[in-house]
Design a protein around this motif. Structure first.
Motif, mmCIF file in Angstrom:
data_model
loop_
_atom_site.group_PDB
_atom_site.id
_atom_site.type_symbol
_atom_site.label_atom_id
_atom_site.label_comp_id
_atom_site.label_asym_id
_atom_site.label_seq_id
_atom_site.Cartn_x
_atom_site.Cartn_y
_atom_site.Cartn_z
ATOM 1 N N GLY A 652 0.818 -1.210 0.000
ATOM 2 C CA GLY A 652 0.000 0.000 0.000
ATOM 3 C C GLY A 652 0.848 1.254 0.000
ATOM 4 N N GLU A 653 1.957 1.232 0.805
ATOM 5 C CA GLU A 653 2.848 2.392 0.827
ATOM 6 C C GLU A 653 3.484 2.608 -0.548
ATOM 7 O OE1 GLU A 653 5.677 1.708 3.883
ATOM 8 O OE2 GLU A 653 4.233 1.889 5.546
ATOM 9 N N GLY A 654 3.870 1.503 -1.207
ATOM 10 C CA GLY A 654 4.496 1.622 -2.529
ATOM 11 C C GLY A 654 3.533 2.198 -3.551
ATOM 12 N N ILE A 655 2.284 1.738 -3.514
ATOM 13 C CA ILE A 655 1.280 2.235 -4.469
ATOM 14 C C ILE A 655 1.033 3.719 -4.245
ATOM 15 C CG2 ILE A 655 -1.140 2.055 -5.151
ATOM 16 C CD1 ILE A 655 -0.938 -0.950 -4.552
ATOM 17 N N GLN A 656 0.912 4.131 -2.978
ATOM 18 C CA GLN A 656 0.665 5.531 -2.671
ATOM 19 C C GLN A 656 1.835 6.408 -3.085
ATOM 20 O OE1 GLN A 656 -2.289 6.768 -1.564
ATOM 21 N NE2 GLN A 656 -1.343 8.746 -2.021
ATOM 22 N N SER A 657 3.062 5.925 -2.850
ATOM 23 C CA SER A 657 4.244 6.696 -3.247
ATOM 24 C C SER A 657 4.316 6.849 -4.766
ATOM 25 C CB SER A 657 5.519 6.007 -2.736
ATOM 26 O OG SER A 657 5.517 5.963 -1.321
ATOM 27 N N TYR A 658 3.929 5.785 -5.460
ATOM 28 C CA TYR A 658 3.928 5.861 -6.931
ATOM 29 C C TYR A 658 2.927 6.914 -7.407
ATOM 30 C CZ TYR A 658 3.360 4.502 -11.795
ATOM 31 O OH TYR A 658 3.276 4.513 -13.160
ATOM 32 N N ARG A 659 1.765 6.943 -6.773
ATOM 33 C CA ARG A 659 0.748 7.934 -7.148
ATOM 34 C C ARG A 659 1.225 9.351 -6.839
ATOM 35 N NH1 ARG A 659 -4.629 4.852 -4.685
ATOM 36 N NH2 ARG A 659 -4.769 3.251 -6.337
ATOM 37 N N ASP A 660 2.014 9.499 -5.781
ATOM 38 C CA ASP A 660 2.530 10.816 -5.407
ATOM 39 C C ASP A 660 3.738 11.223 -6.238
ATOM 40 O OD1 ASP A 660 0.541 10.902 -3.519
ATOM 41 O OD2 ASP A 660 1.840 10.244 -1.869
ATOM 42 N N GLY A 661 4.224 10.332 -7.070
ATOM 43 C CA GLY A 661 5.375 10.650 -7.900
ATOM 44 C C GLY A 661 6.708 10.388 -7.226
ATOM 45 N N ASP A 662 6.697 9.769 -6.044
ATOM 46 C CA ASP A 662 7.933 9.467 -5.315
ATOM 47 C C ASP A 662 8.349 8.043 -5.672
ATOM 48 O OD1 ASP A 662 10.054 9.239 -3.630
ATOM 49 O OD2 ASP A 662 8.930 9.649 -1.772
ATOM 50 N N TRP A 663 9.071 7.881 -6.780
ATOM 51 C CA TRP A 663 9.405 6.551 -7.275
ATOM 52 C C TRP A 663 10.401 5.833 -6.361
ATOM 53 C CZ3 TRP A 663 10.250 7.854 -13.186
ATOM 54 C CH2 TRP A 663 9.004 8.216 -13.743
ATOM 55 N N GLN A 664 11.351 6.569 -5.821
ATOM 56 C CA GLN A 664 12.352 5.917 -4.988
ATOM 57 C C GLN A 664 11.726 5.287 -3.750
ATOM 58 O OE1 GLN A 664 15.479 5.289 -5.729
ATOM 59 N NE2 GLN A 664 15.099 6.287 -7.735
ATOM 60 N N ASN A 665 10.838 6.019 -3.098
ATOM 61 C CA ASN A 665 10.159 5.468 -1.919
ATOM 62 C C ASN A 665 9.255 4.310 -2.323
ATOM 63 O OD1 ASN A 665 9.586 5.480 0.881
ATOM 64 N ND2 ASN A 665 7.632 6.497 0.485
ATOM 65 N N ALA A 666 8.637 4.404 -3.504
ATOM 66 C CA ALA A 666 7.794 3.315 -3.982
ATOM 67 C C ALA A 666 8.631 2.061 -4.215
ATOM 68 C CB ALA A 666 7.095 3.723 -5.276
ATOM 69 N N ILE A 667 9.841 2.238 -4.760
ATOM 70 C CA ILE A 667 10.717 1.083 -4.998
ATOM 71 C C ILE A 667 11.103 0.426 -3.688
ATOM 72 C CG2 ILE A 667 13.037 0.442 -5.779
ATOM 73 C CD1 ILE A 667 12.708 2.486 -8.044
#
Length: 801
Positions: A652-667
């Motif tokens: 869930g954190e990865g999906i939310q980070s991806y939506r926010d444009g924070d790719w590194q945190n999503a990875i």
């Protein structure tokens, strides 16, 4: 009614019909012949009017030049443009000019388009005429003429610029006297109409007609007026662009002389018809009497066959009746011979029939021997040879041609069903084929024999040769199809074959298949039967206009418990009903779905259900493919609550980070989630795509390979792994995955673009040109396509140098 009267009646009726047809045709032709020259005369008259107007226009231009070049008039007009009283004072002089040149209209206009002075109506001036086309052209420095309607009536006017300071307009009225001069023939009368109203009339007769009975001129083409026949033609006037609209010519032509000549022609035609009819009738009567007498002699001989005399029959005639007499005499003589030797002839005929029957039996035995040998050759090529725990194969075949050879029953036909197992890139696949060769019995069996031999050869090579196993399933399936198709093309279209061939991944249940104009595959899932697809991507195998490069690989992920049913068109060609002259064959392909549901996808039950509908009319074959069917209830599928709690949190954190444009945190979040569930396909797919976005292509490729191993049916994801290999300059691997995607989805624009780039990087110019053609078909005006084409042209030029 005797035959003589029948002959006469037929000939009389035919003559009457012939006369009617000729009369009708003659009347039509005569009417056309009358109309064409009359219409031509009317059109010539309308052209005379047009030529007269052109002559007037030229005359007016010359008059205008003469007026303006006259020093006295020139000075008067130049002074009058700025002082109207000068024109008013010289009115008698200007009126003499009108009289001298025969003008009805003489008008001077200012530079603003308003009328400055009218010689023909001195008190009428000041009106604005700048919107009139010919005045506009005169103000623009051009002269123009037109046929217009004004205070003076219908008139022909010419306008021209006057010293660049105004306009001059002269003209003549188109009146009855003018119209009379158009026609030089007193038998042709002309009237000019505008919008249904008469404007000018060129003859007293037409004027009287318009006063007494104007409807004759409008409603009919031919009529009588004052005991004379007339023909009327209406011709629209097509003048210049600025000419008065809705102008029409009504031309009335005196047909008194035409009617007189027409009456003479009809009189001659009537007399000739009666004479011809009488001559033909007399000849027919003489002919029928001769023929009827001869037929009576033959009839008498047939009625009293024992008392007739051969010399009395008309055997000397050279026509068909004489031939009948000679045949009758021969028949009588032959009948006498038959009556005397009937018993001997029956014995001889019986002997001949027995000999013929024995010969037919020998031929039948030889034919059955050929059938039996062919069936023995095909037998090892058909059947199920696959061994799998997850994929179960069942086959049912019923060939239409059944025979018995030396006490052994067998059957032969064009249907062929095969299954076997192969390994590709270390994975085990179940291969299947269901084919239907063109033709019945031995012809169809020949096609099945060729197909089975080639297919068995390909399977054997794949099972034994390592290089054949180093292929992805899409490439193996395409090469298999092309090899079979090339063999059948050698028969030059005389042997065609429809087929469904494919592979099933025994680990994941992914289905790869090709349908070459074969009946649609049926999917049986959750007790429901539906067609897997409803499109044939290919023509029959052996079709000469198909190269084999058009192959499209269809991919379908099977679920545990799924059953696929593949069959030839014998499953649909059921004889529903039959009468003496009509056989009704089923043409509803959806009927087979009903039988599948009734039989619960069991082959024997489906076959029994089919027979309740009607009788088979073609070879029948069914192939049943099931995936994890037995004990599917005990298969444990991954469910949500069996996964670790941290997995869902990090996912869930990865999906939310991806939506926010924070790719590194999503990875980072997806990497932690993947550590918890290393085989989760969703996490593998999305993390691989994030690595690609971050240009970490090595990591992306590792996860992509792992994901495709779990879910090889994800067609779209092949593009991502091909792109990643291309970015790492692994062009061979990039080309392999891009070509796999092209086999599945030939119209994918992004992949076609990527494939072209990869081929250009490998300097494969010829293949890149072919890929470029496919790109231009999809999107010819795309900027990327145009740019890539320019680079490709540079590569070609460099090679040529």
């Amino acid at each position: 009614m005797s035959i003589r009267y029948k002959f006469l009646l037929i000939l009389s009726v035919s003559q009457i019909f012939l006369v009617i047809a000729l009369t009708t045709s003659f009347a039509y032709l005569l009417q056309s012949v009358k109309n064409i020259p009359q219409t031509q005369r009317a059109e010539d008259l309308s052209r005379n009017f047009q030529r007269e107007l052109e002559f007037k226009e030229e005359k007016l231009r010359l008059l205008l030049e003469e007026i303006t070049f006259n020093p006295v008039t020139n000075q008067l007009l130049q002074t009058g443009l700025s002082n109207r009283t000068v024109l008013q004072s010289q009115l008698p002089y200007l009126q003499k000019i009108m009289t001298r040149y025969g003008l009805s209209i003489f008008e001077i206009g200012g530079a603003d388009g308003k009328v400055l002075f009218r010689v023909h109506r001195p008190k009428d001036y000041g009106d604005d005429k700048k919107n009139q086309p010919i005045i506009q052209m005169a103000l623009d420095g051009q002269s123009a003429a037109s046929l217009e309607d004004g205070h003076s009536g219908l008139g022909f006017r010419l306008a021209a610029p006057l010293f660049g300071k105004g306009t001059i307009l002269i003209g003549q009225v188109v009146d009855d006297d003018f119209t009379k001069t158009i026609s030089k023939d007193n038998r042709i009368h002309l009237a000019i109409f505008q919008g249904g109203k008469v404007r000018t009339t060129g003859s007293d007769i037409m004027r009287n007609l318009l006063n007494e009975n104007p409807d004759l001129l409008v409603d009919t083409n031919r009529f009588h007026f004052k005991d004379k026949p007339y023909y009327v033609v209406k011709i629209p006037y097509s003048g210049k662009d600025n000419t008065l609209k809705n102008l029409e010519f009504y031309v009335m032509i005196d047909e008194n002389e035409v009617e007189s000549k027409t009456f003479k022609i009809w009189s001659f035609f009537t007399i000739a018809s009666f004479v011809l009819f009488g001559v033909i009738f007399l000849i027919s009567f003489m002919f029928s009497r001769d023929m009827v007498e001869a037929i009576k002699l033959l009839t008498t001989a047939m009625i009293d066959i024992d008392k007739w005399k051969p010399e009395e029959l008309p055997t000397n005639r050279k026509d068909e009746i004489g031939q009948m007499g000679r045949v009758f005499i021969g028949m009588k003589e032959e009948l006498s011979v038959h009556q005397n030797h009937l018993e001997d002839m029956v014995t001889q005929r019986t002997k001949e029939l027995n000999e013929t029957l024995l010969e037919v039996q020998k031929l039948k035995e030889k034919q059955d021997g050929d059938y039996f040998l062919t069936s023995l050759l095909i037998k090892p090529l058909r059947g199920s040879f696959s061994k799998s725990v997850s994929v179960n194969i069942q086959i049912m075949e019923r060939q239409m041609k059944e025979f018995t050879f030396r006490g052994r029953k067998s059957e032969i036909g064009g249907d062929l069903t095969v299954s076997d197992s192969i390994h590709l890139l270390g994975k085990k696949y179940t291969v299947f084929l269901n084919a239907d060769a063109m033709g019945k019995s031995i012809q169809g069996a020949g096609g099945a024999l060729v197909m089975g031999t080639v297919f068995k050869s390909i399977l054997t090579r794949t099972q034994k040769l390592r290089y054949m196993q180093d292929r992805h399933p899409e490439r193996w399936l395409k090469e298999c199809f092309q090899e079979i198709h090339n063999v059948f093309i050698s028969f030059d279209g005389h042997m065609l074959l429809s087929a469904v061939m494919g592979l099933v991944d025994e680990e994941t249940g992914t289905l790869y298949y090709i349908n070459a104009e074969h009946p649609w595959i049926v999917l049986y899932r959750d007790e429901m039967a539906n067609f897997l697809d409803k499109e044939h991507s290919l023509r029959k195998i052996g079709f000469t206009e198909m190269s084999g490069d058009e192959v499209v690989i269809q991919v379908f992920p099977m679920k545990p418990g799924d059953v696929l049913l593949i069959g030839s068109d014998g499953r649909d060609d059921i004889l529903v009903s039959e009468s003496e002259s009509i056989r009704v064959i089923n043409d509803d392909e959806n009927l087979f779905l009903t039988h599948v549901r009734r039989g619960a996808a069991n082959l024997e039950e489906i076959y029994k259900s089919l027979l309740t509908t009607g009788e088979l009319t073609d070879d029948f074959s069914l192939l049943r493919i099931s995936f994890l069917e037995e004990g599917v209830e005990n298969v444990k599928f991954p469910v949500g609550h069996n996964k670790k709690k941290d997995y869902y949190q990090k996912l869930g954190e990865g999906i939310q980070s991806y939506r926010d444009g924070d790719w590194q945190n999503a990875i980072i979040s997806l990497e932690i989630a993947l550590e918890s569930e290393p085989e989760d396909p969703y996490c593998l797919r999305e993390l691989s795509k994030l690595y690609m976005k971050s240009k970490e292509y090595e990591k992306a490729i590792v996860l992509a390979n792992k994901y495709l191993k779990i879910n090889p049916g994800d067609t779209d994801f092949l593009f991502y792994i091909a792109f990643a290999h291309k970015q790492k300059r692994n062009f061979e691997l990039a080309l392999e995955f891009s070509e796999r995607l092209k086999l599945r989805d030939p119209k994918n624009f992004k992949n076609s673009l990527l494939l072209t780039e990869i081929l250009m990087h490998q300097n494969q110019v010829a293949k890149a040109e072919i890929a470029m053609l496919a790109l231009e078909e999809i999107s010819p005006e795309n900027p990327k396509v145009l740019k890539l084409k320019r680079f490709l042209n540079k590569m070609k030029n460099m090679q040529n140098v």
